[in-house]
Design a protein around this motif. Structure first.
Motif, mmCIF file in Angstrom:
data_model
loop_
_atom_site.group_PDB
_atom_site.id
_atom_site.type_symbol
_atom_site.label_atom_id
_atom_site.label_comp_id
_atom_site.label_asym_id
_atom_site.label_seq_id
_atom_site.Cartn_x
_atom_site.Cartn_y
_atom_site.Cartn_z
ATOM 1 N N LYS A 63 35.457 45.669 33.723
ATOM 2 C CA LYS A 63 34.585 45.301 34.854
ATOM 3 C C LYS A 63 35.347 45.469 36.158
ATOM 4 O O LYS A 63 34.811 45.999 37.141
ATOM 5 C CB LYS A 63 34.154 43.835 34.739
ATOM 6 N N ALA A 64 36.596 45.033 36.178
ATOM 7 C CA ALA A 64 37.412 45.145 37.395
ATOM 8 C C ALA A 64 37.628 46.616 37.740
ATOM 9 O O ALA A 64 37.511 47.018 38.905
ATOM 10 C CB ALA A 64 38.740 44.424 37.194
ATOM 11 N N ALA A 65 37.909 47.431 36.721
ATOM 12 C CA ALA A 65 38.128 48.869 36.959
ATOM 13 C C ALA A 65 36.850 49.514 37.499
ATOM 14 O O ALA A 65 36.884 50.355 38.399
ATOM 15 C CB ALA A 65 38.568 49.551 35.660
ATOM 16 N N GLN A 66 35.697 49.097 36.943
ATOM 17 C CA GLN A 66 34.408 49.653 37.390
ATOM 18 C C GLN A 66 34.143 49.296 38.853
ATOM 19 O O GLN A 66 33.715 50.141 39.648
ATOM 20 C CB GLN A 66 33.280 49.125 36.492
ATOM 21 N N ALA A 67 34.417 48.037 39.215
ATOM 22 C CA ALA A 67 34.176 47.593 40.595
ATOM 23 C C ALA A 67 35.035 48.411 41.556
ATOM 24 O O ALA A 67 34.555 48.867 42.601
ATOM 25 C CB ALA A 67 34.498 46.107 40.728
ATOM 26 N N GLN A 68 36.273 48.631 41.161
ATOM 27 C CA GLN A 68 37.185 49.393 42.000
ATOM 28 C C GLN A 68 36.720 50.841 42.155
ATOM 29 O O GLN A 68 36.739 51.398 43.252
ATOM 30 C CB GLN A 68 38.562 49.373 41.337
ATOM 31 N N ALA A 69 36.299 51.434 41.043
ATOM 32 C CA ALA A 69 35.853 52.835 41.083
ATOM 33 C C ALA A 69 34.610 52.983 41.966
ATOM 34 O O ALA A 69 34.538 53.864 42.816
ATOM 35 C CB ALA A 69 35.563 53.334 39.669
ATOM 36 N N LEU A 70 33.641 52.078 41.790
ATOM 37 C CA LEU A 70 32.401 52.170 42.567
ATOM 38 C C LEU A 70 32.675 52.001 44.057
ATOM 39 O O LEU A 70 32.048 52.666 44.891
ATOM 40 C CB LEU A 70 31.400 51.105 42.107
ATOM 41 N N ALA A 71 33.610 51.109 44.375
ATOM 42 C CA ALA A 71 33.896 50.824 45.789
ATOM 43 C C ALA A 71 34.371 52.072 46.528
ATOM 44 O O ALA A 71 34.228 52.162 47.745
ATOM 45 C CB ALA A 71 34.941 49.710 45.893
ATOM 46 N N THR A 72 34.906 53.067 45.813
ATOM 47 C CA THR A 72 35.404 54.261 46.493
ATOM 48 C C THR A 72 34.276 55.169 46.977
ATOM 49 O O THR A 72 34.489 55.965 47.875
ATOM 50 C CB THR A 72 36.310 55.107 45.566
ATOM 51 N N VAL A 73 33.084 55.081 46.345
ATOM 52 C CA VAL A 73 32.015 56.017 46.740
ATOM 53 C C VAL A 73 30.708 55.363 47.158
ATOM 54 O O VAL A 73 29.919 55.957 47.884
ATOM 55 C CB VAL A 73 31.648 57.006 45.600
ATOM 56 N N TRP A 74 30.466 54.157 46.678
ATOM 57 C CA TRP A 74 29.110 53.627 46.786
ATOM 58 C C TRP A 74 28.955 52.671 47.963
ATOM 59 O O TRP A 74 29.642 51.659 48.029
ATOM 60 C CB TRP A 74 28.740 52.941 45.468
ATOM 61 N N ARG A 75 28.040 53.017 48.874
ATOM 62 C CA ARG A 75 27.781 52.153 50.039
ATOM 63 C C ARG A 75 26.399 51.523 49.924
ATOM 64 O O ARG A 75 25.933 50.889 50.854
ATOM 65 C CB ARG A 75 27.859 52.972 51.336
ATOM 66 N N GLY A 76 25.738 51.727 48.806
ATOM 67 C CA GLY A 76 24.366 51.230 48.633
ATOM 68 C C GLY A 76 24.338 49.777 48.166
ATOM 69 O O GLY A 76 25.294 49.027 48.353
ATOM 70 N N ALA A 77 23.225 49.414 47.516
ATOM 71 C CA ALA A 77 23.016 48.033 47.069
ATOM 72 C C ALA A 77 24.166 47.574 46.177
ATOM 73 O O ALA A 77 24.696 48.348 45.384
ATOM 74 C CB ALA A 77 21.699 47.959 46.306
ATOM 75 N N ALA A 78 24.520 46.295 46.306
ATOM 76 C CA ALA A 78 25.658 45.751 45.556
ATOM 77 C C ALA A 78 25.421 45.857 44.055
ATOM 78 O O ALA A 78 24.336 45.510 43.573
ATOM 79 C CB ALA A 78 25.878 44.294 45.940
ATOM 80 N N PRO A 79 26.409 46.351 43.298
ATOM 81 C CA PRO A 79 26.244 46.424 41.844
ATOM 82 C C PRO A 79 26.219 45.031 41.217
ATOM 83 O O PRO A 79 26.806 44.088 41.739
ATOM 84 C CB PRO A 79 27.488 47.190 41.370
ATOM 85 N N VAL A 80 25.522 44.951 40.085
ATOM 86 C CA VAL A 80 25.409 43.687 39.358
ATOM 87 C C VAL A 80 25.970 43.907 37.962
ATOM 88 O O VAL A 80 25.701 44.947 37.349
ATOM 89 C CB VAL A 80 23.920 43.277 39.257
ATOM 90 N N TRP A 81 26.744 42.956 37.438
ATOM 91 C CA TRP A 81 27.264 43.053 36.070
ATOM 92 C C TRP A 81 26.548 42.051 35.168
ATOM 93 O O TRP A 81 26.385 40.881 35.544
ATOM 94 C CB TRP A 81 28.766 42.763 36.044
ATOM 95 N N LEU A 82 26.135 42.516 34.001
ATOM 96 C CA LEU A 82 25.520 41.646 32.993
ATOM 97 C C LEU A 82 26.222 41.935 31.671
ATOM 98 O O LEU A 82 26.786 43.015 31.495
ATOM 99 C CB LEU A 82 24.024 41.974 32.846
ATOM 100 N N ALA A 128 17.008 53.713 46.963
ATOM 101 C CA ALA A 128 16.162 52.887 46.091
ATOM 102 C C ALA A 128 16.957 52.284 44.918
ATOM 103 O O ALA A 128 16.488 51.372 44.241
ATOM 104 C CB ALA A 128 15.023 53.741 45.538
ATOM 105 N N LEU A 129 18.156 52.810 44.695
ATOM 106 C CA LEU A 129 18.907 52.529 43.460
ATOM 107 C C LEU A 129 19.676 51.203 43.500
ATOM 108 O O LEU A 129 20.353 50.889 44.482
ATOM 109 C CB LEU A 129 19.868 53.712 43.262
ATOM 110 N N ARG A 130 19.539 50.444 42.424
ATOM 111 C CA ARG A 130 20.282 49.190 42.268
ATOM 112 C C ARG A 130 21.159 49.326 41.020
ATOM 113 O O ARG A 130 20.633 49.306 39.898
ATOM 114 C CB ARG A 130 19.328 48.002 42.062
#
Ligand SMILES: C[S@@+](CC[C@H](N)C(=O)[O-])C[C@H]1O[C@@H](n2cnc3c(N)ncnc32)[C@H](O)[C@@H]1O
Length: 375
Positions: free
Chosen positions: A122-141, A109-111
């Motif tokens: 932001k780039a570091a966060q995207a890289q870190a998330l990509a290692t574990v997260w297969r769910g909904a695509a993260p959004v940056w604001l 359910a999580l976005r």
């Protein structure tokens, strides 16, 4: 002298001293020269280390907090998991891994929504998330105000301490705002006093002796109020963890850190981290409104203890006995009263009429025991 210092001096020469808040905003988030906009501040090689960087248990426990709160909210699907200032993405990565493992329906359910101004982070966060997260695509604001309608859970670890503060000095005749000007003899940035001003509207102003400084974080108060306004409309919760006392008190807390050492606040703007102690009582006051329940603040050591940090550490040690001293040392750093256990506090906000979020006492108990009872 940094490029940003030169720009600030030109601005002060043209139109007079600037507020401490304007100085901090430029020093931290100026798009071209700001500390967060340009650098890689966190971690052993950077300027400071935060709780999620000390032990993955921190983020994991917060992930389980999110899953428990999601159930309390009635398992909304979808819901936004909003993190304010996610740094290197460590907390979110550890939290998402834990949610995924423990409560897959919550992960489905999580976005993820990341509020971040720093391009390199932001780039570091995207890289870190990509290692574990297969769910909904993260959004940056870049601003909480842009988070869309719908159920939400907000996390903020060491975010409010980086928002700009104003400082006020109690003088014999009343109050003056502390400003940043230029020292005539050296041409360096220096603190100066502004004209007589009304007393700052904070509780601690009443107990300030002559010469005392009191701080106020209008941006933090406005953000707490904005989050609460959302929680009054959409089902949700927020968890704010930061360093600062449970009871407001006078005193200067603005500090600069470079390579794990304190340094002068006005030197090298853009190259040093600036932060202040969060005034939890002021945030709680700003967030209080019909439809929203406020919990805490609770000292970090107590909060993590209630979430089961000792049990989780014991479990890890059973699986990796060779790491016992390392794991125990890291946990101690997070919870010991002499380390981060008492200086750091947790505050939660939740849509009213639901239960009590894990780690907090009941709302009634919180209301009955003033926030300073633990100090
Ligand atoms: C002290 S770091 C904390 C990082 C992370 N939460 C942790 O605990 O490791 C502050 C974070 O907030 C971001 N930040 C600072 N001011 C911001 C602002 N006004 N708007 C959005 N992000 C901001 C920084 O780039 C950084 O990611």
């Amino acid at each position: 002298v940094t490029k940003l210092a030169e720009r600030l001096k030109a601005r002060i020469e043209a139109s007079g001293p600037i507020g401490v808040d304007a100085f901090i905003a430029a020093a931290l988030t100026d798009a071209e020269c700001g500390y967060y906009a340009t650098g890689e501040p966190l971690g052993a090689a950077g300027d400071f280390i935060t709780a999620p960087e000390i032990s993955a248990i921190f983020g994991e426990l917060i992930g389980l907090w999110v899953a428990a709160v999601w159930r309390e909210l009635g398992e909304p699907s979808p819901f936004a998991l909003v993190e304010l200032g996610p740094g290197r993405g460590t907390l979110l990565t550890d939290a998402l891994r834990a949610v995924d493992r423990a409560v897959p329906a919550c992960a489905a359910a999580l976005r993820p929504v990341l509020i971040e101004v720093s391009r390199p982070l932001k780039a570091a966060q995207a890289q870190a998330l990509a290692t574990v997260w297969r769910g909904a695509a993260p959004v940056w604001l870049d601003d909480f105000a842009h988070v869309g309608a719908g159920p939400l859970i907000v996390l903020a670890n060491e975010f409010f301490d980086a928002l700009p503060i104003r400082q006020f000095v109690r003088v014999a005749e009343g109050w003056r705002e502390r400003l940043v000007g230029i020292e005539a003899a050296t041409g360096a940035l220096t603190f100066v006093l502004g004209p007589l001003a009304p007393p700052p509207p904070v509780e601690q102003a009443a107990e300030a002796a002559e010469g005392a400084i009191v701080e106020r974080c209008p941006a933090g108060e406005a953000l707490a109020a904005a989050i609460a306004a959302r929680l009054a409309v959409d089902a949700g919760a927020a968890l704010i963890i930061d360093y600062g006392p449970r009871r407001s008190r006078p005193g200067e807390t603005l500090q600069a850190v470079r390579r794990h050492r304190p340094t002068a606040v006005l030197d090298r703007p853009g190259e040093v981290d600036l932060s202040h102690h969060v005034d939890f009582a002021a945030l709680a006051k700003a967030a209080r409104r019909p439809g929203v329940a406020v919990f805490g603040p609770v000292p970090q050591g107590l909060f993590l203890g209630r979430l089961g940090i000792a049990e989780r550490a014991a479990q890890l040690i059973t699986h990796a006995p060779a790491r016992e001293a390392d794991i125990a040392g890291r946990v101690r750093r997070l919870v010991h009263p002499g380390r981060m256990g008492v200086l750091f506090n947790a505050l939660a906000l939740m849509t009213a009429g639901l239960g009590v979020p894990p780690g907090f006492a009941s709302a009634a108990e919180t209301a009955a025991a003033p926030s300073n009872a633990l100090q």
